[in-house]
Structures are given as structure tokens and as C-alpha cells.
Design a protein around this motif. Sequence first.
Motif, PDB file in Angstrom:
ATOM      1  N   ALA A 232       0.975  -1.411  -0.025  1.00  8.73           N
ATOM      2  CA  ALA A 232      -0.117  -0.020  -0.014  1.00  8.73           C
ATOM      3  C   ALA A 232       0.727   1.711  -0.260  1.00  8.73           C
ATOM      4  CB  ALA A 232      -1.203   0.090   0.954  1.00  8.73           C
ATOM      5  N   LYS A 233       2.353   1.535   0.727  1.00 11.12           N
ATOM      6  CA  LYS A 233       2.647   1.886   0.959  1.00 11.12           C
ATOM      7  C   LYS A 233       3.984   2.394   0.662  1.00 11.12           C
ATOM      8  CE  LYS A 233      -0.239   3.900   5.266  1.00 11.12           C
ATOM      9  NZ  LYS A 233       0.459   3.671   6.753  1.00 11.12           N
ATOM     10  N   ASP A 234       4.721   1.314  -0.248  1.00  9.25           N
ATOM     11  CA  ASP A 234       5.453   1.182  -0.708  1.00  9.25           C
ATOM     12  C   ASP A 234       6.934   1.733   0.553  1.00  9.25           C
ATOM     13  OD1 ASP A 234       7.624   0.119  -2.635  1.00  9.25           O
ATOM     14  OD2 ASP A 234       8.139   1.970  -3.887  1.00  9.25           O
ATOM     15  N   ARG A 235       6.930   1.236   1.687  1.00  7.71           N
ATOM     16  CA  ARG A 235       7.775   0.945   2.012  1.00  7.71           C
ATOM     17  C   ARG A 235       8.144  -0.190   3.559  1.00  7.71           C
ATOM     18  NH1 ARG A 235       6.195   5.654   7.158  1.00  7.71           N
ATOM     19  NH2 ARG A 235       7.803   4.520   7.387  1.00  7.71           N
ATOM     20  N   LEU A 236       9.250  -0.204   3.110  1.00  7.09           N
ATOM     21  CA  LEU A 236       9.420  -1.807   4.231  1.00  7.09           C
ATOM     22  C   LEU A 236       9.191  -1.342   6.154  1.00  7.09           C
ATOM     23  CD1 LEU A 236      12.515  -2.866   2.209  1.00  7.09           C
ATOM     24  CD2 LEU A 236      10.180  -4.321   2.470  1.00  7.09           C
ATOM     25  N   LEU A 237       8.122  -2.143   6.440  1.00  9.78           N
ATOM     26  CA  LEU A 237       7.671  -2.316   7.640  1.00  9.78           C
ATOM     27  C   LEU A 237       7.753  -3.761   8.181  1.00  9.78           C
ATOM     28  CD1 LEU A 237       4.789   0.747   7.564  1.00  9.78           C
ATOM     29  CD2 LEU A 237       7.503   0.693   8.203  1.00  9.78           C
ATOM     30  N   TYR A 238       7.849  -3.936   9.260  1.00  8.71           N
ATOM     31  CA  TYR A 238       8.476  -5.237   9.882  1.00  8.71           C
ATOM     32  C   TYR A 238       7.644  -4.711  11.058  1.00  8.71           C
ATOM     33  CZ  TYR A 238      11.538  -4.471  14.114  1.00  8.71           C
ATOM     34  OH  TYR A 238      12.829  -4.094  14.844  1.00  8.71           O
ATOM     35  N   LYS A 239       6.772  -6.288  11.454  1.00  6.18           N
ATOM     36  CA  LYS A 239       5.663  -6.549  12.144  1.00  6.18           C
ATOM     37  C   LYS A 239       6.209  -6.759  14.219  1.00  6.18           C
ATOM     38  CE  LYS A 239       3.539  -9.007   9.866  1.00  6.18           C
ATOM     39  NZ  LYS A 239       2.931  -9.664   9.419  1.00  6.18           N
ATOM     40  N   THR A 240       6.339  -6.020  15.389  1.00  9.97           N
ATOM     41  CA  THR A 240       6.458  -6.315  16.372  1.00  9.97           C
ATOM     42  C   THR A 240       5.885  -6.990  17.304  1.00  9.97           C
ATOM     43  OG1 THR A 240       6.130  -4.359  17.364  1.00  9.97           O
ATOM     44  CG2 THR A 240       8.383  -4.709  16.042  1.00  9.97           C
ATOM     45  N   GLY A 241       4.526  -7.422  17.162  1.00  7.26           N
ATOM     46  CA  GLY A 241       3.671  -8.037  17.642  1.00  7.26           C
ATOM     47  C   GLY A 241       3.980  -9.678  17.532  1.00  7.26           C
ATOM     48  N   ALA A 242       3.288 -10.600  18.076  1.00  7.60           N
ATOM     49  CA  ALA A 242       2.718 -11.822  18.519  1.00  7.60           C
ATOM     50  C   ALA A 242       2.485 -12.509  16.858  1.00  7.60           C
ATOM     51  CB  ALA A 242       2.127 -12.189  19.682  1.00  7.60           C
ATOM     52  N   ALA A 243       1.561 -11.740  16.336  1.00  8.35           N
ATOM     53  CA  ALA A 243       1.522 -12.814  14.964  1.00  8.35           C
ATOM     54  C   ALA A 243       2.458 -12.030  13.623  1.00  8.35           C
ATOM     55  CB  ALA A 243       0.080 -12.179  14.173  1.00  8.35           C
TER      56      ALA A 243
END
Length: 313
Positions: A232-243
Motif C-alpha cells: 500500500a505504501k511502498d515502505r518496508l515496515l516489520y511487525k513487532t507483535g506476536a502475530a
Amino acid sequence: MALSTTLSQKIALRRKPVLRVNWRRVYALPTRHGIMVGLAVFGVFAISVRIQHNMLLLLSIALFIIFLISVIWAALNVHAIKGAVHEPKTLLCHVPTQVRFALLGRKTSYDLRLALPALGKKGKKKKPITTSLYEPHDLAFTPAMRGVHFAPPFMLETHFPFGLVRVWQWLSLPAFTIAPEPDYQGASLLMGGTQMLADFESDERGEFNADSLETWQEGVPLSRISWKQYAAKDRLLYKTGAASGNDVVRLHFNDVPSQDYEAILRVLCGGILLASEAGHAFELALEDGISKRYNADDADTALRVLALCQKGA
């Protein structure tokens, strides 16, 4: 020799591909030295007949027999040789690739020479290079159609044993499975929609499951990247949650907004490659609507399914 090579290549392209050398079906012509030896033998034979010299006549016949033996010996030298791909994999339509292969045989062969098609020059070939069995080579191949197809043939020749005869054959590697040309733009649009993920990243209300998002840094596993946010935003973001890291990308035939069958397959192909590169599992469903889940490492299996599927099947 150039004319004979060109004619034999045209014949090879029109006939069924040859996967293994048969010594009874090779092409054979005398080399420059072979022609000179042949003329010398003919001259000795003519003189011996003219002067009725039996020893010269026997000598000319013996030389002629040696010449014939060299033809058969050269053909047997390349008998049963075939090409084998090192790592068989599914190729992509209209994507240039280098196929790594080697020559295999049941016995030791001598004075083998290999001529591969020149990259970007249709109908051309490189100068023959000396090679041996099990030595790796790269064959340039740009598939033109989806399905199962053969790569361009390459030429194997030998001048063994005496250099008097040139024996050659056009060989083909085993047929390759060709997947559709990937449409990465269409795949990004498909994966950026609300139906991109099959589970885990969004809950039943469509809300994001991960606790927070942070800018991706080198060293963070690709499986933790928020695929939806990237599309959607063409940005590399990583998740920190349990899932985090449990995304399953939804790639369904009926979700692609197109009426062209091959165009839809190209979008699905692009989605498979994007999901695999990011380390995501994906769920693939074709025209019949039956979905199947694949791990990120199973991309080649999924591409093979796209390569072999038929409209209306």
C-alpha cells in the motif's frame, strides 16, 4: 564446414529434438586434413592400378579402410552422450536466463567440442570450445511461450581419433516447464487490496493484529515484513507483535480484475514471486476456485501449476 553446419542446424530445428546421441544418426564429413589424405589415397590407388603394382594397391586399400574406421570410431566416441541440467527448475516466459548443464556419457569420450548459441543472435553459435564430460556450461535461453518447451539445440562435435573426420550432432536439453511472464505491477495491486492476506495479519474485523510497526533494518527476517503495508505504501515496515511473520498471501484467480486468462496468470505469477522473496506463505486458487496453501520455499511448485494449467479445465 559453415554451410554443412547451417544446413544440419535447420534440419535439427525442424525435426523432433535429439536428447541423446545415436552414432548411426550423426553427421560426418572429412576435415581439411581428411580431404588431403583422401586425395593422396586416391592418387596412390590410381598409380597402383596404372602400373599394376600390387603392394601399392594393398597400401591404398589399407589406408581407405583406416579412413572408414576413423569415421565409425569418431561416431562411437560421442555415442549415448546427452545433456543434463544441474538444477531443474521452472523458467519464466520472456525472462532471459542462463541454464547450467553438463554432458553425461556412459564411457570416457575424447576430443569433445561444444558450440552454444550466441546470446542475442538468433541462428548464430559461438566458436566450438574444447570440453569434457561433466564440465559445467551455461546455455542462454529466453522462453517465448508458457507451457513445456525445449531450449535451442547446441552442437557437439569431435575430430577423434585422427583428425581426418568431423562428426557432429545437434543436441537438446530435456524440456523445460515455462511459467507465465510475471506481472509485478498487477500483483502489487492485487496484494494491496483488502483480500491480500488469508489470515493472521488482519482479524475478522479487518484490524491489524501486530502490536506495532517499525522501519525495517538489515538483519530483520523478511518474514516479519508487513506485506500489506509494503504493497500500500511502498515502505518496508516489520511487525513487532506476536502475530508477526505468519502472513499467508491470498492469490485467487477470481480476485484479479481482468477478463484475459493469460493476463490473470501473469498477475498470479508475479504474486507468487513477490511473496516467496519476502518469505511469506501464500494461498493459490485457479479458475476452479480450489485453493491450496504453499510455503515460501514452494514457489517453484506453484509456478509449475501455473505453467501447466489450461483454460476451462
